[in-house]
Design a protein around this motif. Structure first.
Motif, PDB file in Angstrom:
ATOM      1  N   GLY A 210      31.695 -83.444 -39.795  1.00  0.00           N
ATOM      2  CA  GLY A 210      30.372 -83.947 -40.133  1.00  0.00           C
ATOM      3  C   GLY A 210      30.331 -85.450 -40.352  1.00  0.00           C
ATOM      4  N   SER A 211      29.218 -86.071 -39.938  1.00  0.00           N
ATOM      5  CA  SER A 211      29.061 -87.510 -40.132  1.00  0.00           C
ATOM      6  C   SER A 211      28.874 -87.871 -41.604  1.00  0.00           C
ATOM      7  CB  SER A 211      27.865 -88.018 -39.317  1.00  0.00           C
ATOM      8  OG  SER A 211      26.676 -87.376 -39.735  1.00  0.00           O
ATOM      9  N   ASN A 212      28.594 -86.866 -42.435  1.00  0.00           N
ATOM     10  CA  ASN A 212      28.429 -87.115 -43.882  1.00  0.00           C
ATOM     11  C   ASN A 212      29.739 -87.016 -44.665  1.00  0.00           C
ATOM     12  OD1 ASN A 212      28.629 -84.342 -43.411  1.00  0.00           O
ATOM     13  ND2 ASN A 212      27.474 -83.839 -45.268  1.00  0.00           N
ATOM     14  N   PHE A 213      30.837 -86.727 -43.985  1.00  0.00           N
ATOM     15  CA  PHE A 213      32.114 -86.501 -44.671  1.00  0.00           C
ATOM     16  C   PHE A 213      32.555 -87.712 -45.496  1.00  0.00           C
ATOM     17  CE2 PHE A 213      34.260 -82.882 -42.024  1.00  0.00           C
ATOM     18  CZ  PHE A 213      33.176 -82.065 -42.310  1.00  0.00           C
ATOM     19  N   VAL A 214      32.418 -88.903 -44.902  1.00  0.00           N
ATOM     20  CA  VAL A 214      32.893 -90.114 -45.584  1.00  0.00           C
ATOM     21  C   VAL A 214      32.030 -90.403 -46.811  1.00  0.00           C
ATOM     22  CG1 VAL A 214      33.454 -92.555 -45.344  1.00  0.00           C
ATOM     23  CG2 VAL A 214      33.736 -91.028 -43.388  1.00  0.00           C
ATOM     24  N   ASP A 215      30.714 -90.231 -46.673  1.00  0.00           N
ATOM     25  CA  ASP A 215      29.818 -90.446 -47.818  1.00  0.00           C
ATOM     26  C   ASP A 215      30.169 -89.513 -48.967  1.00  0.00           C
ATOM     27  OD1 ASP A 215      28.352 -92.413 -46.471  1.00  0.00           O
ATOM     28  OD2 ASP A 215      27.081 -90.918 -45.514  1.00  0.00           O
ATOM     29  N   ASN A 216      30.420 -88.262 -48.643  1.00  0.00           N
ATOM     30  CA  ASN A 216      30.776 -87.281 -49.681  1.00  0.00           C
ATOM     31  C   ASN A 216      32.032 -87.716 -50.431  1.00  0.00           C
ATOM     32  OD1 ASN A 216      28.647 -85.772 -48.725  1.00  0.00           O
ATOM     33  ND2 ASN A 216      29.925 -84.335 -47.563  1.00  0.00           N
ATOM     34  N   TYR A 217      33.004 -88.194 -49.685  1.00  0.00           N
ATOM     35  CA  TYR A 217      34.274 -88.623 -50.291  1.00  0.00           C
ATOM     36  C   TYR A 217      34.087 -89.876 -51.141  1.00  0.00           C
ATOM     37  CZ  TYR A 217      39.109 -90.236 -50.633  1.00  0.00           C
ATOM     38  OH  TYR A 217      40.320 -90.664 -51.111  1.00  0.00           O
ATOM     39  N   LYS A 218      33.375 -90.841 -50.595  1.00  0.00           N
ATOM     40  CA  LYS A 218      33.202 -92.121 -51.307  1.00  0.00           C
ATOM     41  C   LYS A 218      32.454 -91.936 -52.628  1.00  0.00           C
ATOM     42  CE  LYS A 218      32.478 -95.992 -48.876  1.00  0.00           C
ATOM     43  NZ  LYS A 218      31.258 -96.443 -49.420  1.00  0.00           N
ATOM     44  N   ARG A 219      31.437 -91.082 -52.622  1.00  0.00           N
ATOM     45  CA  ARG A 219      30.675 -90.855 -53.853  1.00  0.00           C
ATOM     46  C   ARG A 219      31.561 -90.353 -54.986  1.00  0.00           C
ATOM     47  NH1 ARG A 219      26.331 -89.217 -50.503  1.00  0.00           N
ATOM     48  NH2 ARG A 219      27.152 -87.090 -50.424  1.00  0.00           N
ATOM     49  N   LYS A 220      32.562 -89.576 -54.620  1.00  0.00           N
ATOM     50  CA  LYS A 220      33.405 -88.953 -55.641  1.00  0.00           C
ATOM     51  C   LYS A 220      34.572 -89.830 -56.074  1.00  0.00           C
ATOM     52  CE  LYS A 220      35.673 -84.534 -56.645  1.00  0.00           C
ATOM     53  NZ  LYS A 220      35.919 -83.159 -56.135  1.00  0.00           N
ATOM     54  N   TYR A 221      35.140 -90.592 -55.126  1.00  0.00           N
ATOM     55  CA  TYR A 221      36.422 -91.243 -55.424  1.00  0.00           C
ATOM     56  C   TYR A 221      36.408 -92.776 -55.412  1.00  0.00           C
ATOM     57  CZ  TYR A 221      38.429 -86.598 -54.795  1.00  0.00           C
ATOM     58  OH  TYR A 221      38.727 -85.267 -54.919  1.00  0.00           O
ATOM     59  N   ILE A 222      35.447 -93.406 -54.770  1.00  0.00           N
ATOM     60  CA  ILE A 222      35.493 -94.860 -54.611  1.00  0.00           C
ATOM     61  C   ILE A 222      34.608 -95.538 -55.655  1.00  0.00           C
ATOM     62  CG2 ILE A 222      35.164 -96.797 -53.034  1.00  0.00           C
ATOM     63  CD1 ILE A 222      37.431 -94.822 -52.300  1.00  0.00           C
ATOM     64  N   LYS A 223      35.232 -96.294 -56.509  1.00  0.00           N
ATOM     65  CA  LYS A 223      34.530 -97.017 -57.576  1.00  0.00           C
ATOM     66  C   LYS A 223      34.682 -98.520 -57.360  1.00  0.00           C
ATOM     67  CE  LYS A 223      34.023 -92.938 -59.420  1.00  0.00           C
ATOM     68  NZ  LYS A 223      32.760 -92.220 -59.190  1.00  0.00           N
ATOM     69  N   LYS A 224      33.697 -99.279 -57.847  1.00  0.00           N
ATOM     70  CA  LYS A 224      33.740-100.733 -57.718  1.00  0.00           C
ATOM     71  C   LYS A 224      34.792-101.315 -58.649  1.00  0.00           C
ATOM     72  CE  LYS A 224      30.953-104.900 -58.303  1.00  0.00           C
ATOM     73  NZ  LYS A 224      29.637-105.469 -58.609  1.00  0.00           N
ATOM     74  N   ARG A 225      35.680-102.175 -58.080  1.00  0.00           N
ATOM     75  CA  ARG A 225      36.714-102.841 -58.874  1.00  0.00           C
ATOM     76  C   ARG A 225      36.574-104.356 -58.849  1.00  0.00           C
ATOM     77  NH1 ARG A 225      42.094-101.179 -56.411  1.00  0.00           N
ATOM     78  NH2 ARG A 225      42.935-102.353 -58.169  1.00  0.00           N
ATOM     79  N   TYR A 226      36.156-104.885 -57.701  1.00  0.00           N
ATOM     80  CA  TYR A 226      36.023-106.330 -57.552  1.00  0.00           C
ATOM     81  C   TYR A 226      34.614-106.650 -57.044  1.00  0.00           C
ATOM     82  CZ  TYR A 226      41.153-105.935 -57.422  1.00  0.00           C
ATOM     83  OH  TYR A 226      42.454-105.635 -57.694  1.00  0.00           O
ATOM     84  N   GLU A 227      34.219-107.906 -57.185  1.00  0.00           N
ATOM     85  CA  GLU A 227      32.921-108.344 -56.661  1.00  0.00           C
ATOM     86  C   GLU A 227      32.810-108.101 -55.161  1.00  0.00           C
ATOM     87  OE1 GLU A 227      30.733-111.984 -58.067  1.00  0.00           O
ATOM     88  OE2 GLU A 227      32.732-112.419 -58.884  1.00  0.00           O
ATOM     89  N   ILE A 228      33.929-108.268 -54.474  1.00  0.00           N
ATOM     90  CA  ILE A 228      33.939-108.111 -53.013  1.00  0.00           C
ATOM     91  C   ILE A 228      33.560-106.693 -52.580  1.00  0.00           C
ATOM     92  CG2 ILE A 228      36.370-107.421 -52.743  1.00  0.00           C
ATOM     93  CD1 ILE A 228      36.557-109.248 -50.325  1.00  0.00           C
ATOM     94  N   ASP A 229      33.685-105.721 -53.497  1.00  0.00           N
ATOM     95  CA  ASP A 229      33.381-104.330 -53.150  1.00  0.00           C
ATOM     96  C   ASP A 229      31.920-104.144 -52.769  1.00  0.00           C
ATOM     97  OD1 ASP A 229      35.985-103.502 -53.476  1.00  0.00           O
ATOM     98  OD2 ASP A 229      35.733-103.002 -55.591  1.00  0.00           O
TER      99      ASP A 229
END
Length: 741
Positions: A210-229
């Motif tokens: 699914g094209s939504n796979f990456v969005d699903n993953y990012k919502r759960k695991y990817i958090k902002k750490r730097y301004e560049i994010d």
């Protein structure tokens, strides 16, 4: 063709075999059905599709000889039991097409230049007639079933005339013949080998990505750490929303732009098989881990390698999760067939499937159809090959229904009609560019020898504590390391298990790092100052990406230097023309920032050499010549050493010794036993190579066979050549000074 309805025919009236447990008529029909299924949706001429199917029907004609049937019973080979050449003549007898002749003749062999493949020797002519006169009459009935009626006597008459009149075909090669022949050959050998292994009963895997796979993953695991994010997220949104109407996507994104998620998201929008290609195994492992995590989070069974496969020289055993039994032969076939739904692999594995003459490589080509191909860090490919790679991309798009996605810091000179280019300046506002203006580099080249470079390092140590001194040779790296009190050394002479530990330490504590070009291969560290030994401009850009990587420091900086160690200029390890071009482009430049450095890289790529000879060879179907010239990197002789440094490595070495002894004792059932040994090695291969370091010597040949204990292809690094800090060094084995890199 009536071979599609073979199930309605009583097969018990046929006796000729293609394999010990398979009727010849069934094997020919199954291979032809497989070929038809694979070529049906290709955008190629109907004539080529028809020739591919006919080649499949005729490729084992010669197995109908009494000599081959006797060989199946006795296991004894003779020159009369060979089936390739007589089958090729039969294919030519029916189709009058020389490429069908060559595809059938070489379906168990590696390709040669086409004019050589069309030649027949006097000795071969004598054998051919004898085989033809001893073909069982049943073959006439087999081909009658397939709608091909002929008389063996007519074929023998044709053969006598042809081999009397000619030594070989006079082939007039047309411009696109290479690709037409490649389709016929690849689909034939892939279908033939698959049928021999699976007997026409291969389980299909239906997985929807699914094209939504990456969005699903990012919502759960990817958090902002730097301004560049925030900027990385903006880039992700732009790439994610690109229209799917284009054939090719060129994404010019700098190091640290977070492009991996963007590339995977874009690729999954097409609902096709995905190839993710990278230049180095370290990069493959990093990106494969991310891709696997995304799929796993969305319920995809990534442990089944038919769905997800990380393919490179260190890949372990192919894993299949199925109720059906998959023996070693089946898993071995699948591991090298490009049939998995998602494949993360090297440029080598992919491009060699089209531009090498080896049969086992070329069988994969047909399975690239209907796929999305991501090429990340394409600048690592030799620039003179872009001209022929562009030709391949056009073929894949036009004939194989493929999509191409290219991502790199600076786009290569590849032009595709229906494409879109996305550059960083098209995505960001002016004030956002600061996040990709992370360093400055002084391009005024300073020259140093082994003494003065230490003085320069002392000056740098007074300015910053996080330093990267990147040099071109292991000799230079070891020398500098020996003269520093507290530094971390990273070179290819150090086994990966130790490099990984050191990289973790650098990421945590920073410090002084001395490294060779190994630092460019996906090493995610961020330092501040230092120097870069002169190298091709694209490599300098890659290495500079290890300074102020996420914009978390005030700025990154480096000087470009020339370093002569014992009179040897370290830039000599690279192509002279690339060094000259780099020097010309940076001449009279002083300190430039990252944005300005990228502009210089565009100028660098605007002057690439084109290997028109390889394109000429492709047009003339000179497969041996293409094989010789298509090398992604210049090959350097190296020796692989296994480094015993802990309890785990001791046990691995003991296992390698055991496998080596078993291999030396192989006698009866050679291939079955050899496969078992290879399977056992594959299970430990990834762990083994964590302890392997390669010794490469610049412009010198050397032999060490009798000097070290050996298991399989690995030498054991003993105390004479291994140092825990510097890894493997062969210096003491040479009387004169040698350059290691």
């Amino acid at each position: 063709m009536s071979f599609l309805s073979i199930k309605t025919i009583p097969l018990d009236s046929f006796k000729l075999l293609s394999h010990p447990d398979t009727l010849l008529i069934k094997h020919l029909a199954d291979v032809a059905k497989s070929v038809k299924k694979r070529v049906d949706n290709l955008n190629i001429k109907d004539e080529i599709k028809d020739l591919a199917i006919k080649a499949a029907l005729m490729h084992d004609f010669g197995k109908g000889s009494i000599f081959f049937q006797e060989r199946l019973k006795s296991g004894k080979k003779s020159r009369f039991s060979n089936h390739g050449l007589i089958s090729a003549f039969f294919g030519y007898f029916i189709t009058k097409n020389p490429y069908v002749f060559m595809a059938i003749r070489y379906h168990h062999l590696n390709l040669e230049d086409c004019k050589d493949m069309a030649r027949v020797s006097e000795r071969e002519k004598e054998v051919l007639l004898e085989i033809a006169k001893n073909i069982d009459k049943e073959v006439e009935e087999i081909y009658k079933v397939f709608g091909i009626e002929f008389k063996l006597d007519d074929f023998i008459d044709f053969l006598e005339k042809e081999i009397h009149d000619m030594w070989g075909f006079d082939i007039e090669v047309k411009e696109k013949d290479f690709w037409d022949f490649l389709v016929i050959f690849s689909v034939l050998i892939s279908s033939d080998k698959e049928n021999a292994v699976f007997k026409g009963d291969i389980e299909e895997i239906n997985v929807k990505l699914g094209s939504n796979f990456v969005d699903n993953y990012k919502r759960k695991y990817i958090k902002k750490r730097y301004e560049i994010d925030d900027v990385r997220e903006k880039i992700y949104e732009v790439v994610s929303n690109l229209d799917t109407k284009y054939d090719a996507y060129f994404l010019e994104l700098p190091t640290g732009a977070g492009k991996t998620f963007s590339l995977i998201k874009l690729a999954l929008k097409f609902n096709k098989k995905v190839f993710y290609l990278l230049p180095f195994i370290t990069l493959i492992e990093q990106n494969a881990t991310i891709f696997k995590s995304i799929l796993k989070e969305n319920g995809i069974d990534v442990e089944d390698n038919r769905i997800f496969y990380e393919k490179h020289s260190l890949s372990g055993a192919f894993n299949v999760k199925s109720s059906d039994e998959y023996d070693l032969e089946k898993r071995e076939f699948l591991s090298d067939d490009f049939s998995s739904k998602v494949i993360v692999t090297t440029f080598h594995q992919f491009f060699y499937s089209f531009f090498k003459s080896k049969n086992s490589f070329l069988k994969r080509a047909i399975n690239v159809k209907d796929s999305v191909i991501i090429l990340d860090e394409i600048q690592a490919i030799r620039e003179d090959l872009f001209i022929v790679i562009e030709e391949l991309f056009m073929f894949l798009i036009e004939k194989f229904n493929c999509k191409i996605i290219i991502a790199t810091a600076t786009l290569p000179p590849i032009n595709i009609k229906n494409s879109i280019k996305v550059k960083i300046e098209d995505v960001l506002e002016k004030d956002e560019f600061k996040f990709f203006n992370r360093y400055k580099i002084n391009l005024e080249i300073k020259e140093f020898d082994e003494d003065s470079v230490l003085d320069f390092i002392d000056e740098k140590l007074k300015i910053s504590k996080d330093l990267l001194f990147r040099v071109n040779t292991i000799n230079a790296a070891n020398y500098i390391f020996d003269n520093l009190d507290d530094a971390v050394l990273l070179t290819s002479a150090i086994p990966p298990i130790l490099r990984q530990e050191r990289i973790k330490k650098i990421k945590k504590d920073g410090g002084v790092v001395v490294a060779t070009q190994v630092i460019q291969a996906g090493v995610d560290i961020s330092l501040e100052d230092g120097f870069e030994e002169l190298a091709p401009l694209d490599m300098l850009v890659q290495s500079m990406g290890r300074r102020n990587r996420s914009g978390e420091k005030d700025n990154g900086f480096a000087n470009v230097i020339k370093l002569k160690m014992n009179g040897f200029d370290g830039s000599r390890v690279y192509d002279k023309s690339l060094i000259r071009r780099t020097e010309r482009i940076i001449k009279d430049k002083k300190v430039v920032n990252e944005e300005e450095f990228r502009e210089l890289l565009r100028e660098y790529y605007g002057n690439v050499r084109k290997n028109r000879e390889i394109l000429k060879n492709l047009r003339e179907c000179k497969f041996n010549s293409i094989d010789r010239d298509f090398k992604l990197i210049d090959e350097v002789k190296s020796v692989s050493f296994f480094c015993v440094i802990d309890e785990k490595s001791e046990k691995l070495w003991e296992k390698l010794i055991e496998l080596d002894e078993r291999e030396k004792e192989l006698k009866a059932n050679f291939w079955d036993e050899k496969r078992e040994i290879e399977e056992e090695f594959n299970k430990i291969k990834k762990d083994v190579f964590l302890y392997v370091a390669n010794a490469r010597v610049y412009e010198k040949e050397y032999e060490i066979d009798n000097e070290f204990e050996k298991a399989l292809f690995l030498y054991k690094a003993d105390e004479r050549v291994f140092d825990i800090d510097k890894g493997v060094s062969l210096k003491e084995f040479f009387k004169e000074e040698r350059i290691f890199w």
